[in-house]
Design a protein around this motif. Sequence first.
Motif, PDB file in Angstrom:
ATOM      1  N   LEU A 174      34.451  52.122  37.853  1.00 47.12           N
ATOM      2  CA  LEU A 174      35.795  51.518  37.827  1.00 47.12           C
ATOM      3  C   LEU A 174      35.877  50.282  36.938  1.00 47.12           C
ATOM      4  O   LEU A 174      36.947  49.700  36.793  1.00 47.12           O
ATOM      5  CB  LEU A 174      36.206  51.115  39.253  1.00 47.12           C
ATOM      6  CG  LEU A 174      36.305  52.239  40.282  1.00 47.12           C
ATOM      7  CD1 LEU A 174      36.637  51.671  41.660  1.00 47.12           C
ATOM      8  CD2 LEU A 174      37.353  53.260  39.865  1.00 47.12           C
ATOM      9  N   ASP A 175      34.752  49.860  36.364  1.00 51.36           N
ATOM     10  CA  ASP A 175      34.780  48.658  35.523  1.00 51.36           C
ATOM     11  C   ASP A 175      35.649  48.874  34.292  1.00 51.36           C
ATOM     12  O   ASP A 175      35.634  49.944  33.690  1.00 51.36           O
ATOM     13  CB  ASP A 175      33.355  48.288  35.053  1.00 51.36           C
ATOM     14  CG  ASP A 175      32.645  47.397  36.057  1.00 51.36           C
ATOM     15  OD1 ASP A 175      33.336  46.761  36.883  1.00 51.36           O
ATOM     16  OD2 ASP A 175      31.404  47.346  36.017  1.00 51.36           O
ATOM     17  N   ILE A 280      36.221  40.183  33.630  1.00 56.91           N
ATOM     18  CA  ILE A 280      36.149  41.645  33.750  1.00 56.91           C
ATOM     19  C   ILE A 280      37.299  42.148  34.598  1.00 56.91           C
ATOM     20  O   ILE A 280      37.855  41.412  35.416  1.00 56.91           O
ATOM     21  CB  ILE A 280      34.776  42.067  34.347  1.00 56.91           C
ATOM     22  CG1 ILE A 280      34.603  43.585  34.271  1.00 56.91           C
ATOM     23  CG2 ILE A 280      34.593  41.554  35.758  1.00 56.91           C
ATOM     24  CD1 ILE A 280      33.172  44.054  34.212  1.00 56.91           C
ATOM     25  N   SER A 281      37.675  43.392  34.388  1.00 58.13           N
ATOM     26  CA  SER A 281      38.790  43.964  35.126  1.00 58.13           C
ATOM     27  C   SER A 281      38.327  45.254  35.818  1.00 58.13           C
ATOM     28  O   SER A 281      37.168  45.646  35.703  1.00 58.13           O
ATOM     29  CB  SER A 281      39.941  44.237  34.147  1.00 58.13           C
ATOM     30  OG  SER A 281      41.063  44.648  34.858  1.00 58.13           O
ATOM     31  N   ALA A 282      39.256  45.894  36.554  1.00 54.48           N
ATOM     32  CA  ALA A 282      38.920  47.146  37.243  1.00 54.48           C
ATOM     33  C   ALA A 282      40.026  48.163  36.992  1.00 54.48           C
ATOM     34  O   ALA A 282      41.205  47.801  36.915  1.00 54.48           O
ATOM     35  CB  ALA A 282      38.763  46.896  38.736  1.00 54.48           C
ATOM     36  N   GLU A 298      39.366  41.758  39.591  1.00 54.40           N
ATOM     37  CA  GLU A 298      39.428  41.265  38.214  1.00 54.40           C
ATOM     38  C   GLU A 298      39.087  39.785  38.245  1.00 54.40           C
ATOM     39  O   GLU A 298      39.583  39.051  39.093  1.00 54.40           O
ATOM     40  CB  GLU A 298      40.851  41.450  37.659  1.00 54.40           C
ATOM     41  CG  GLU A 298      41.038  40.769  36.311  1.00 54.40           C
ATOM     42  CD  GLU A 298      42.242  41.268  35.535  1.00 54.40           C
ATOM     43  OE1 GLU A 298      43.073  41.998  36.111  1.00 54.40           O
ATOM     44  OE2 GLU A 298      42.346  40.929  34.348  1.00 54.40           O
ATOM     45  N   PHE A 299      38.237  39.340  37.327  1.00 56.21           N
ATOM     46  CA  PHE A 299      38.017  37.897  37.196  1.00 56.21           C
ATOM     47  C   PHE A 299      38.445  37.476  35.811  1.00 56.21           C
ATOM     48  O   PHE A 299      38.021  38.035  34.804  1.00 56.21           O
ATOM     49  CB  PHE A 299      36.562  37.500  37.451  1.00 56.21           C
ATOM     50  CG  PHE A 299      36.382  36.010  37.341  1.00 56.21           C
ATOM     51  CD1 PHE A 299      36.923  35.175  38.314  1.00 56.21           C
ATOM     52  CD2 PHE A 299      35.758  35.441  36.251  1.00 56.21           C
ATOM     53  CE1 PHE A 299      36.814  33.784  38.200  1.00 56.21           C
ATOM     54  CE2 PHE A 299      35.644  34.056  36.127  1.00 56.21           C
ATOM     55  CZ  PHE A 299      36.175  33.235  37.113  1.00 56.21           C
ATOM     56  N   LEU A 300      39.323  36.441  35.782  1.00 56.28           N
ATOM     57  CA  LEU A 300      39.902  36.022  34.515  1.00 56.28           C
ATOM     58  C   LEU A 300      39.041  34.957  33.854  1.00 56.28           C
ATOM     59  O   LEU A 300      38.324  35.215  32.882  1.00 56.28           O
ATOM     60  CB  LEU A 300      41.302  35.443  34.759  1.00 56.28           C
ATOM     61  CG  LEU A 300      42.396  36.394  35.244  1.00 56.28           C
ATOM     62  CD1 LEU A 300      43.613  35.612  35.684  1.00 56.28           C
ATOM     63  CD2 LEU A 300      42.756  37.375  34.149  1.00 56.28           C
TER      64      LEU A 300
END
Length: 412
Positions: A174-175, A280-282, A298-300
Amino acid sequence: MDRTTDVLIIGAGPAGATAASLLQQAGFRVVIVEKQRFPRFVIGESLLPRCMDLLEEAELLDSVREQGFIIKDGAVFKRGEATCTFKFTQQFTNGWSYTYQVPRDQFDKTLADAVEARGIPILWEHGVTRVEFDDSGHSLTHLEGPNGESLEVSARFILDGSGYGRVLPRLLNLDEASSLPLREAMFTHVSGDKRPVGEGEGRIWVCLMGDEENAWMWIIPFSNGKTSIGIVAKPDYLARFPEDPDARLQAILQESAATRERLSDVQFTFPVRTIRGYSISAKRLHGPGFALMGNATEFLDPVFSSGVTLAMESANRAAKTLIRQLNGEQPDWEKEYAEHLMMGVNTFRTFVNAWYDDRLPTIFFSPMKEEIFQDQICSVLAGYVWDENNPFVGQSERSVNTIVNACKVLAD
Ligand SMILES: Cc1cc2nc3c(=O)[nH]c(=O)nc-3n(C[C@H](O)[C@H](O)[C@H](O)COP(=O)(O)OP(=O)(O)OC[C@H]3O[C@@H](n4cnc5c(N)ncnc54)[C@H](O)[C@@H]3O)c2cc1C
């Protein structure tokens, strides 16, 4: 330990502890699996006032209060000699006017100890190796203990709060790459910080380090006398300084008047650590039998200290949605969970982009100080990014651009 549970939570960080507490309050059986043993170091030490609502609802605030963490009542932005201060007492949203700066080893252990003391089992030093879902979403999770021993836990639902471990995004493919460019963070804790005395002592300082692409440093004071400092920049910026990490961070401190003065006599209490590529997002945040929370979503970017707030908000929402499902209802996970979470994430996304392309610094360091928009921006910085009455939430991009244009007109 019973190897069958209603909910298996991966990770005992702020997301995991918050969700566990809410699910147990609602009468469900919860097991947490945590790869490390606490206390453990993790970066992310400045909370936002919104966290206080979430800690309170999860009945974790009293335990946090007992730790005597330093009070953070605002955020200070510095560029050269210029200063812009946001005080959380002056907000658009009716929210908390303060929160805490927290060494995360102590904060996360406090939360984990509190949930463990209520009888929620935590399988310490057990890492998830494999998960199998059946057609109904029930799962069998394979774990590996500290001595290589195997264990299996069967659960009706899995909440993944594994943070940077990103257990389910990795296992379920899912990354998704972040739209933000690669940045790097270098950080340590220091003694000898000449922090302000009295009012403003506990505020975070965010210091712009040069004209190029808005590299910045954080200064986060703790009640134990130490202070967390860190630089966030593109690798090109950092490569201009000495290669040795400690020497590099020491050299960077000289780049801004604010850090030069305040941090002139500091000693690093551990060698500088570096992480890069954390944005990173999902592809999706939920599926049959699971949902992602916190940094597993998600980390911005660290610039507005939003990580723990988003971790706890996602845990709160995921737990509430799941409680409805476990009670036999059919919640709409996309609407009730993912869309809600993304409203907050997208508000911060606008702010992060506007920080690095200089629109926000243009506003922050403009002589134009209209109270109403200052208060609205302050509420975003306090983590109240689900208040749709705030134009910087519902129409964040448009609102930022409107104010930037007004500031530019004033400057011309
Ligand atoms: C440079 C930088 C600075 C930051 N500064 C701030 C800040 O000032 N304020 C802020 O709010 N946020 C900040 N953040 C973000 C913050 O670090 C995270 O958003 C926050 O820790 C997320 O909490 P979490 O509960 O999702 O995950 P975590 O706190 O990372 O916890 C996840 C847990 O899962 C466990 N785990 C991992 N893999 C497995 C596995 N296979 N099996 C079992 N357990 C596993 C881990 O051991 C860990 O304990 C910063 C981030 C960066 C990169």
